[in-house]
Design a protein around this motif. Structure first.
Motif, PDB file in Angstrom:
ATOM      1  N   UNK A 108       0.822  -1.195   0.000  1.00 16.81           N
ATOM      2  CA  UNK A 108       0.000   0.000   0.000  1.00 16.81           C
ATOM      3  C   UNK A 108       0.866   1.259   0.000  1.00 16.81           C
ATOM      4  N   UNK A 109       0.244   2.366  -0.372  1.00  8.73           N
ATOM      5  CA  UNK A 109       0.931   3.653  -0.380  1.00  8.73           C
ATOM      6  C   UNK A 109       1.212   4.126   1.046  1.00  8.73           C
ATOM      7  N   UNK A 110       2.383   4.694   1.233  1.00  6.81           N
ATOM      8  CA  UNK A 110       2.721   5.316   2.515  1.00  6.81           C
ATOM      9  C   UNK A 110       1.996   6.638   2.711  1.00  6.81           C
ATOM     10  N   UNK A 111       1.576   7.254   1.618  1.00  3.90           N
ATOM     11  CA  UNK A 111       1.037   8.614   1.667  1.00  3.90           C
ATOM     12  C   UNK A 111      -0.467   8.638   1.902  1.00  3.90           C
ATOM     13  N   UNK A 112      -1.196   7.683   1.322  1.00  4.91           N
ATOM     14  CA  UNK A 112      -2.660   7.741   1.355  1.00  4.91           C
ATOM     15  C   UNK A 112      -3.313   6.670   2.217  1.00  4.91           C
ATOM     16  N   UNK A 135       9.532   8.042  -2.698  1.00  5.16           N
ATOM     17  CA  UNK A 135       8.189   8.427  -3.136  1.00  5.16           C
ATOM     18  C   UNK A 135       8.252   9.372  -4.326  1.00  5.16           C
ATOM     19  N   UNK A 136       9.217  10.279  -4.322  1.00  4.95           N
ATOM     20  CA  UNK A 136       9.351  11.239  -5.419  1.00  4.95           C
ATOM     21  C   UNK A 136       9.704  10.559  -6.735  1.00  4.95           C
ATOM     22  N   UNK A 137      10.261   9.358  -6.663  1.00  2.00           N
ATOM     23  CA  UNK A 137      10.637   8.627  -7.877  1.00  2.00           C
ATOM     24  C   UNK A 137       9.508   7.736  -8.385  1.00  2.00           C
ATOM     25  N   UNK A 138       8.399   7.674  -7.646  1.00  2.00           N
ATOM     26  CA  UNK A 138       7.292   6.801  -8.026  1.00  2.00           C
ATOM     27  C   UNK A 138       6.403   7.462  -9.078  1.00  2.00           C
ATOM     28  N   UNK A 139       5.857   6.640  -9.968  1.00  2.00           N
ATOM     29  CA  UNK A 139       4.920   7.132 -10.980  1.00  2.00           C
ATOM     30  C   UNK A 139       3.474   7.005 -10.525  1.00  2.00           C
ATOM     31  N   UNK A 140       3.248   6.419  -9.350  1.00  2.00           N
ATOM     32  CA  UNK A 140       1.901   6.251  -8.823  1.00  2.00           C
ATOM     33  C   UNK A 140       1.458   7.550  -8.155  1.00  2.00           C
ATOM     34  N   UNK A 141       0.336   8.127  -8.577  1.00  2.00           N
ATOM     35  CA  UNK A 141      -0.104   9.398  -7.988  1.00  2.00           C
ATOM     36  C   UNK A 141      -0.417   9.308  -6.493  1.00  2.00           C
ATOM     37  N   UNK A 142      -0.735   8.102  -5.997  1.00  2.00           N
ATOM     38  CA  UNK A 142      -0.946   7.963  -4.551  1.00  2.00           C
ATOM     39  C   UNK A 142       0.363   8.142  -3.798  1.00  2.00           C
ATOM     40  N   UNK A 143       1.463   7.711  -4.388  1.00  3.17           N
ATOM     41  CA  UNK A 143       2.771   7.840  -3.753  1.00  3.17           C
ATOM     42  C   UNK A 143       3.382   9.217  -3.954  1.00  3.17           C
ATOM     43  N   UNK A 144       3.107   9.809  -5.088  1.00  2.00           N
ATOM     44  CA  UNK A 144       3.817  11.029  -5.473  1.00  2.00           C
ATOM     45  C   UNK A 144       2.839  12.109  -5.954  1.00  2.00           C
TER      46      UNK A 144
END
Length: 237
Positions: A108-112, A135-144
């Motif tokens: 799961x995302x750490x951010x959401x 996270x900044x290197x992720x292409x997933x909008x939930x992560x970044x």
């Protein structure tokens, strides 16, 4: 069994025999409800410091099961996995009111997501900076999301202020929610533990007066169990 067969190309009877040997040695044990296998914390004796998921899972599994027995909702324990949080224990199969089916191994995302947010909110600043780079290197909008660090810092302030983490209400599924707290060990976070429930069935009062205190007590018990396991482990060669 299928995963091991695909990864190693060994015949399944051979894998069964190997798993039996490892089980006898105390290095693996049967998974939830006798399905599959998982490693135990005794694998630390094989190397210089293997830790994390197996140790937290072994220490926390009884407490996760106890939460579900008493509160009915499925519990999960998660550990960091790169730039995400991965489920290492789930009682979804034991809950008659679970919003989900089996979730072990899901990242799961750490951010959401609540289990990830609880980790970010209490991990040391040095680790947080590393995770922000991942996270900044992720292409997933939930992560970044846009303005990643600002979003994360604001989320951390909110989570620490209330003493627990909830899932971002903008992400699916919106019919359910998860509440999570950290499993603290020394100056770090060993993992997180959470309960998932249907929003329509749990009031705010029930959340803060029943679910959150139960999670925090389980977290403290898991920390104590991890410390006991660590004291009893043989030193790595």
């Amino acid at each position: 069994m299928d995963q091991l067969h695909q990864a190693t190309l060994l015949p399944k009877p051979t894998i069964m025999r190997l798993l039996g040997t490892l089980k006898t040695a105390g290095l693996v044990t049967k998974g939830e409800r006798g399905i599959g296998y998982r490693v135990t914390s005794d694998v630390q004796a094989l190397s210089a410091g293997f830790h994390g998921g197996p140790l937290v899972a072994e220490a926390g599994r009884p407490w996760a099961s106890d939460l579900t027995r008493r509160l009915r909702w499925p519990a999960a324990i998660a550990v960091p996995d790169g730039g995400r949080i991965a489920i290492s224990v789930s009682t979804a199969a034991s809950s008659t009111v679970s919003p989900f089916h089996a979730t072990i191994g899901v990242r799961h995302s750490l951010v959401t997501r609540a289990l990830g947010r609880a980790y970010l909110a209490w991990c040391p600043e040095e680790e947080l900076r590393i995770l922000l780079r991942l996270l900044a290197a992720s292409s997933d909008p939930e992560d970044n999301p846009p303005k990643l660090e600002r979003v994360v810092r604001e989320m951390i302030a909110e989570v620490r202020g209330q003493g627990y983490a909830l899932r971002d209400p903008k992400v699916e599924p919106r019919s359910s929610d998860t509440v999570a707290v950290p499993i603290l060990l020394g100056g770090s976070v060993a993992g997180t533990i959470g309960l998932t429930y249907f929003r329509s069935a749990v009031s705010q009062a029930a959340l803060v007066e029943e679910l959150v205190p139960a999670l925090k007590q389980a977290s403290r018990e898991i920390t104590a169990a991890i410390e006991r396991l660590q004291r009893n482990m043989p030193e790595a060669p």
